[in-house]
Scaffold this motif. Structure first.
Motif, PDB file in Angstrom:
ATOM      1  N   ALA A   1      -0.857  -5.475   5.132  1.00 54.20           N
ATOM      2  CA  ALA A   1      -1.506  -4.285   4.578  1.00 54.20           C
ATOM      3  C   ALA A   1      -2.687  -3.848   5.438  1.00 54.20           C
ATOM      4  O   ALA A   1      -2.887  -2.654   5.684  1.00 54.20           O
ATOM      5  CB  ALA A   1      -1.960  -4.540   3.146  1.00 54.20           C
TER       6      ALA A   1
ATOM      7  N   ILE B   1       6.421  -4.022   2.758  1.00 55.65           N
ATOM      8  CA  ILE B   1       5.751  -2.753   3.033  1.00 55.65           C
ATOM      9  C   ILE B   1       6.683  -2.004   3.977  1.00 55.65           C
ATOM     10  O   ILE B   1       7.043  -2.521   5.044  1.00 55.65           O
ATOM     11  CB  ILE B   1       4.383  -2.958   3.701  1.00 55.65           C
TER      12      ILE B   1
ATOM     13  N   ILE C   1       0.856  -1.182   0.000  1.00 52.78           N
ATOM     14  CA  ILE C   1       0.000   0.000   0.000  1.00 52.78           C
ATOM     15  C   ILE C   1       0.890   1.228   0.000  1.00 52.78           C
ATOM     16  O   ILE C   1       2.078   1.161   0.353  1.00 52.78           O
ATOM     17  CB  ILE C   1      -0.943   0.034   1.228  1.00 52.78           C
TER      18      ILE C   1
END
Length: 336
Positions: free
Chosen positions: A113, A82, A57
């Motif tokens: 996420a 991430i 993300i």
């Protein structure tokens, strides 16, 4: 068992910074896919290993906090992560709390996420306020009084009364309903219930309504158990079953200038509640208004602050505890 990220968690990573484009990184104990890392700029990072860049993300809506997907080589192994980066050192305390929250969500089984998204939604309210200085002692005491009235006097009757707490938004009074308002005052005066009134209109009743004044007298004591962090957590626990009200409360706490990043400092302000009283503000209540001046407020006078001694208006006292409050007022109609 929850895990916590503290300042000590970063010390070995920050002893010496890596070369340009590289990271000092270490795997968190108890997790194979979560790393703490520091880059060449000295920025702190949390790395969450994921299967593909499609699962990443991107978020840059908070000053000094960036979330993105990256392919990195960690411990000679290339993987996709991430990456949550804190680029503002003023935000380190809050970042530790954010990182701890993310870490425990992932360990409990939430997808990386989702863990990041949920945590950012929660902590974004406090992120900006974490860079400010802590509230002054008078502000701490004032916020404590408002929350005490909310927690002890209002929420046991109806959790929705958190919606009527409008003090943080700058309204004239701290709690407002359609035809009723309550001003909260907190004092540590040894002489009794003596308060500073801020402005000549602060104790004016609402149009076609009633005004009450809640007066809380506290004493700062090392052995006292009441602090802002304790009171806030009690209210959060009480509202935990209603996400809307919990989010609204957290938002108002953030607007008030409070940040969990300074929880240790706020915990030093320990208060013992000496006495609490609710007064009706009527013609017998000691106050100034525009009508107090025969010819109006003198020209050029822009603000009048003054002190009131509520020990002299016993006839205005209507309740000393929430039980008397419920019996004196028709709460179901007057506070809805």
């Amino acid at each position: 068992m929850t895990r916590e990220i503290t300042e000590d968690s970063w010390r070995d990573l920050e002893d010496s910074l890596p070369a340009y484009g590289l990271y000092n990184a270490k795997k968190l104990e108890g997790s194979e896919k979560i790393f703490l890392a520091v880059n060449h700029n000295g920025f702190r990072n949390v790395l969450l290993q994921i299967n593909s860049i499609d699962s990443a993300i991107f978020d840059n809506h908070s000053r000094g906090l960036i979330v993105q997907g990256k392919d990195l080589v960690i411990k000679r192994i290339e993987s996709t992560f991430i990456v949550i980066t804190c680029s503002d050192k003023e935000g380190h305390k809050t970042f530790n709390l954010v990182a701890t929250d993310i870490l425990n969500k992932v360990i409990s089984g939430l997808k990386p996420a989702d863990a990041v998204t949920q945590t950012l939604e929660k902590w974004r309210k406090f992120w900006g306020s974490s860079f400010r200085k802590i509230l002054t002692e008078d502000q701490i005491k004032g916020l404590f009084g408002e929350l005490w009235f909310l927690f002890v006097w209002l929420l046991p009757k109806n959790h929705k009364f958190v919606e009527n707490w409008v003090g943080p938004s700058g309204s004239r009074n701290d709690f407002e309903w359609k035809n009723l308002a309550t001003e909260v005052k907190t004092t540590s005066s040894v002489r009794g219930h003596i308060h500073r009134i801020n402005g000549i209109e602060q104790l004016d009743p609402p149009q076609d309504g009633k005004l009450y004044c809640f007066s809380l007298r506290v004493r700062k004591e090392k052995t006292a158990q009441n602090t802002l962090p304790v009171l806030i957590k009690r209210i959060q626990n009480l509202l935990a079953s209603n996400q809307h009200l919990l989010d609204l409360f957290d938002e108002k706490i953030a607007i008030s200038g409070y940040s969990p990043a300074h929880e240790d400092e706020y915990s030093e302000y320990q208060y013992r509640v000496i006495d609490e009283r609710l007064y009706i503000v009527d013609d017998e209540f000691p106050r100034l208004s525009v009508s107090s001046f025969q010819d109006g407020v003198p020209y050029g006078v822009e603000r009048i602050d003054y002190d009131v001694n509520l020990e002299v208006c016993r006839e205005c006292l209507i309740a000393r505890n929430p039980y008397e409050f419920n019996s004196v007022l028709d709460i179901t109609s007057g506070l809805s």
